[in-house]
Design a protein around this motif. Structure first.
Motif, short mmCIF file in Angstrom:
data_model
loop_
_atom_site.label_atom_id
_atom_site.label_comp_id
_atom_site.label_asym_id
_atom_site.label_seq_id
_atom_site.Cartn_x
_atom_site.Cartn_y
_atom_site.Cartn_z
N TYR A 134 -2.92 3.93 -3.07
CA TYR A 134 -2.81 2.88 -3.97
C TYR A 134 -2.43 1.54 -3.41
CZ TYR A 134 -3.31 5.82 -8.32
OH TYR A 134 -3.94 6.79 -9.06
N SER A 156 3.20 7.97 -7.98
CA SER A 156 2.03 7.51 -8.82
C SER A 156 1.59 6.32 -9.00
CB SER A 156 2.38 8.15 -10.24
OG SER A 156 3.35 7.25 -10.68
N ARG A 157 0.43 5.84 -9.78
CA ARG A 157 0.09 4.68 -10.01
C ARG A 157 1.02 3.71 -10.49
NH1 ARG A 157 -5.53 2.08 -11.00
NH2 ARG A 157 -6.26 4.21 -10.76
N GLY A 182 -2.03 -2.91 -3.88
CA GLY A 182 -2.08 -4.21 -4.86
C GLY A 182 -1.50 -5.23 -4.24
N SER A 188 0.80 -1.12 -0.04
CA SER A 188 0.00 -0.06 0.13
C SER A 188 0.94 1.18 -0.08
CB SER A 188 -1.08 0.09 1.15
OG SER A 188 -0.17 0.12 2.20
N TRP A 231 -10.21 -2.17 -3.72
CA TRP A 231 -9.46 -3.50 -3.86
C TRP A 231 -10.41 -4.41 -3.10
CZ3 TRP A 231 -7.32 -7.45 -1.49
CH2 TRP A 231 -6.47 -8.39 -2.42
N VAL A 235 -3.42 -2.77 -9.35
CA VAL A 235 -3.07 -1.61 -8.57
C VAL A 235 -4.30 -0.71 -8.46
CG1 VAL A 235 -1.49 0.36 -8.13
CG2 VAL A 235 -0.51 -1.82 -8.68
N GLU A 236 -5.01 -0.50 -7.55
CA GLU A 236 -6.37 0.32 -7.29
C GLU A 236 -6.09 1.17 -6.19
OE1 GLU A 236 -8.65 1.97 -8.35
OE2 GLU A 236 -9.05 0.45 -9.83
N LEU A 237 -7.01 1.93 -6.08
CA LEU A 237 -7.64 2.79 -4.93
C LEU A 237 -7.84 1.73 -3.69
CD1 LEU A 237 -9.13 5.89 -6.18
CD2 LEU A 237 -6.63 5.56 -5.53
N ASP A 293 -13.23 7.31 -1.46
CA ASP A 293 -11.96 7.18 -2.07
C ASP A 293 -10.77 7.99 -1.31
OD1 ASP A 293 -12.82 5.31 -3.78
OD2 ASP A 293 -13.02 6.30 -5.49
N THR A 306 -0.43 8.40 -2.56
CA THR A 306 -0.34 8.99 -3.94
C THR A 306 -0.62 10.37 -3.83
OG1 THR A 306 -0.76 8.94 -6.29
CG2 THR A 306 -2.56 8.58 -4.66
N THR A 315 3.06 0.64 -9.25
CA THR A 315 2.93 -0.65 -10.15
C THR A 315 4.33 -1.28 -10.52
OG1 THR A 315 1.05 0.25 -11.24
CG2 THR A 315 2.27 -1.50 -12.30
#
Length: 265
Positions: free
Chosen positions: A258, A219-220, A260, A190, A243, A237-239, A254, A193, A224
């Protein structure tokens, strides 16, 4: 079992620490006035930061359950933080009682509370190592005393990498930690961002930097990149709030976080 190297009494209570500020965000009690003061300054800049902390914690719970249901029975949790129940071992040992969990942190106050992290099931095992993520080889050497690196391991880096500055090459650190992991191992990350409020993050960084721990919001695409060599599990990879959300849990807005989970092929 603990592995420390020094006394837990050596706590600098006059300088804010990111782990103790996180405890304040989670309404915990294991922080000092300097931590609370710095945390309140963050709230002034990011009024939803407590929701961000809770979103991060809830993601950890969901990711731990996900890995346990994938059959992972060994976990290496680096950047453990101050114990807040349920801890990772309580979640995974509730699913697989024989799971082994190794906690790692560099904050002496976590060391002071290590007993809470060592309350394992009779079938499982937990251990605590006092170490810094910027010493990945040392962490791996000690982890091998407790974990079987021929079998899958869940490597958890929850809200840790923002505190590894670019100058310390966080991508190389993650690559070092993941290289010896067996196929079927998973990487859990986690990361905050600054994509949504870039003008604020320099001021947030200044507050953390005053405590000696600069923070990097990535950044995303940058988050990633940590999963190079891994197959991202859905939804990628998501908020954090998006997830694999728990349909029975209260919905949160939100947050700039980020997350994943990746599987080593």
């Amino acid at each position: 079992m603990t592995d420390t190297g020094f006394s837990a009494s050596e706590i600098d209570t006059g300088t804010p620490h990111s782990a103790r500020m996180y405890d304040w965000f989670l309404d915990g009690k294991d922080h000092y006035p300097a931590d609370a003061e710095a945390a309140r300054k963050i709230v002034e800049l990011l009024p939803d930061v407590k929701d961000t902390a809770w979103s991060n914690r809830e993601f950890m719970h969901r990711a731990a359950r996900f890995l346990a249901h994938q059959g992972v029975r060994q976990f290496l949790d680096i950047g453990t933080g101050i114990p807040t129940e349920p801890n990772l071992h309580q979640i995974v040992q509730g699913i697989t009682p024989d799971a082994r969990v190794i906690y790692v942190d560099n904050d002496p106050i976590v060391l002071r509370h290590a007993e809470a992290l060592l309350d394992s099931t009779p079938e499982g095992r937990t251990a605590y190592l006092h170490a810094d993520v910027r010493e990945p080889e040392r962490i791996l050497a000690r982890a091998r005393e407790h974990l079987d690196f021929e079998r899958p391991i869940g490597l958890s880096l929850i809200a840790l990498l923002p505190f590894v500055a670019d100058g310390h090459d966080p991508y190389e650190i993650v690559a070092t930690l993941t290289e010896p992991l067996a196929a079927g191992s998973h990487l859990v990350i986690s990361h905050v961002t600054g994509e949504f409020q870039p003008e604020i993050w320099d001021r947030v960084d200044a507050i953390y930097r005053a405590g000696g721990t600069p923070v990097e919001a990535r950044s995303r695409a940058e988050v990633t990149r940590f999963f190079d060599g891994f197959e991202l599990c859905e939804p990628g990879v998501e908020l954090a709030t998006r997830w694999r959300p728990d349909p029975d849990a209260p919905a949160r807005r939100d947050q700039p976080l980020y997350v994943g989970v990746g599987r080593k092929p």
